[in-house]
Scaffold this active site. Structure first.
Site, PDB file in Angstrom:
ATOM      1  CE1 TYR A 296      -3.483  36.183 -29.794  1.00  0.00           C
ATOM      2  CE2 TYR A 296      -3.559  34.134 -28.558  1.00  0.00           C
ATOM      3  CZ  TYR A 296      -3.110  34.857 -29.646  1.00  0.00           C
ATOM      4  OH  TYR A 296      -2.290  34.279 -30.581  1.00  0.00           O
ATOM      5  CE1 TYR A 340      -3.585  31.782 -32.781  1.00  0.00           C
ATOM      6  CE2 TYR A 340      -2.381  30.888 -34.668  1.00  0.00           C
ATOM      7  CZ  TYR A 340      -2.397  31.353 -33.369  1.00  0.00           C
ATOM      8  OH  TYR A 340      -1.229  31.412 -32.648  1.00  0.00           O
TER       9      TYR A 340
END
Length: 387
Positions: A296, A340
């Site tokens: 991430y 994203y």
């Protein structure tokens, strides 16, 4: 592939992945994006809406499970669940789905996340208004001092990290360069065809020192969905299954959501340490067994800290590890380069790697590590091929 028995490992698999296009202005509702992604994932798996009996999403999502079920043509639901803490929920949605499948509560569970994060609510804008709550009380300490945005919260720990290990902000640039290199060859990525150099990173403007523009992830409109079912059933479907070898959530002592500045150390991510220990223990694997890592990357410093928490390198050595290109990292371009989507697109990339269909394919990839958002209670997965 073998896994130590923990009641879950090997019993469920991701059988389908689907997404909308990734854009800065989708021109349609978040519900529409969710339904498009769900339909795409079901088509990828060779399943129909009527096969679905479970749905999992994020607490932040604006499209409730029952509404998505109605709009997508899904019938009765025997399982529905939501996971909290923003991007920290990504891998936990798959864990929830896998647990439901393994327990016999549901047979086909779709995990989804959809938002207009660029054209609608922009999370990067930080705190503009918040109703009083126990959860929000922690923000009462940093907000009066001007720490109003996620970038400013991460900048605090990033500055301490650089100071502790005698590094410069260039250390973070290696992550940005790696992500953008992969995004440049990914037609689905927003930054397709646009790689960057360390010089580009160093020339980008400050956002919250020591974070520059190219240290921060994008804002994206889009949707992503994943189909989870039993490994046995997945074997008979359209695509090779990505088996859930291990799944874990983690919250550390003294955990806060992005503002944990009062812990013993600011140079690591203890919540990801909890996840790492659990994943290694229940899978029986070690860092050397991982073929590709999808970490991430909402902010570059936290990628370095994750590598260190998982034991791929020692404390303060993350930048050198990434620069050496030892481990294939964020081969879709990550959230800095592709889109994203609160980490859900990263899980999809891990599935493509295990299928052998990634645009930046790692030869003979059999095991993939995926992580969710950091600085918050988080989650992780180890996915493997069905061998």
């Amino acid at each position: 592939m073998t896994a130590r028995a923990d009641g879950l490992g090997g019993r469920a698999a991701i059988a389908g992945i689907g997404a909308t296009e990734f854009s800065k202005d989708s021109g349609r509702s978040e519900l529409t994006l969710a339904v498009e992604a769900v339909h795409a994932a079901l088509d990828d798996a060779g399943l129909a809406p009527g096969d679905v009996d479970g749905l999992v999403t994020f607490t932040m999502d604006t499209s409730p499970e029952i509404t998505v079920a109605q709009a997508a043509g899904i019938g009765e639901l025997s399982f529905f669940s939501r996971v909290h803490y923003g991007g920290g929920a990504a891998c936990a949605t798959v864990q929830q789905a896998a647990l439901a499948v393994a327990a016999g509560v549901a047979e086909v569970v779709v995990c989804y996340r959809a938002f207009n994060e660029r054209s609608g609510r922009r999370f990067g804008s930080g705190v503009q208004h918040r109703e009083p709550s126990a959860e929000g009380a922690a923000l009462g300490w940093p907000l009066p001092f001007g720490l109003l945005t996620p970038a400013s919260w991460v900048a605090m720990t990033a500055q301490r990290y650089l100071h502790t290990y005698g590094l410069s902000p260039e250390a973070f640039g290696h992550v940005a360069v790696t992500d953008r290199r992969h995004a440049a060859t990914n037609p689905a990525a927003y930054f397709f065809g646009r790689p960057i150099t360390l010089a580009d990173h160093a020339a980008s403007r400050w956002i919250a020192e020591p974070l520059r523009l190219l240290d921060c992830c994008q804002e994206t409109d889009g949707g992503q969905a994943l189909v989870v079912t039993s490994t046995e059933r997945a074997r008979d479907l359209r695509r090779p299954p990505a088996v859930v070898v291990s799944a874990a959530q983690g919250a550390a002592r003294g955990q806060e959501a992005m503002t944990g500045f009062y812990r013993d150390s600011l140079t690591g991510l203890p919540e990801m340490g909890v996840v790492a220990r659990r994943l290694w223990r229940t899978s029986g694997l070690a860092p050397g067994d991982i073929d590709v890592a999808i970490l991430y990357d909402h902010f570059t410093p936290y990628v370095l800290m994750q590598l260190e928490e998982f034991g791929f390198c020692g404390p303060g050595e993350g930048a050198g590890f990434v620069a050496a290109d030892v481990l294939p990292l964020n081969t879709h371009g990550g959230q800095l380069g592709e889109a994203y989507l609160h980490g859900m697109n990263g899980i999809a990339e891990a599935v493509r790697q295990l299928r052998g269909t990634s645009v930046n394919q790692v030869p003979d990839a059999e095991r993939a590590l995926v992580t969710a958002g950091t600085g918050v209670p988080t989650s992780g997965l180890i996915l493997g091929t069905d061998t």
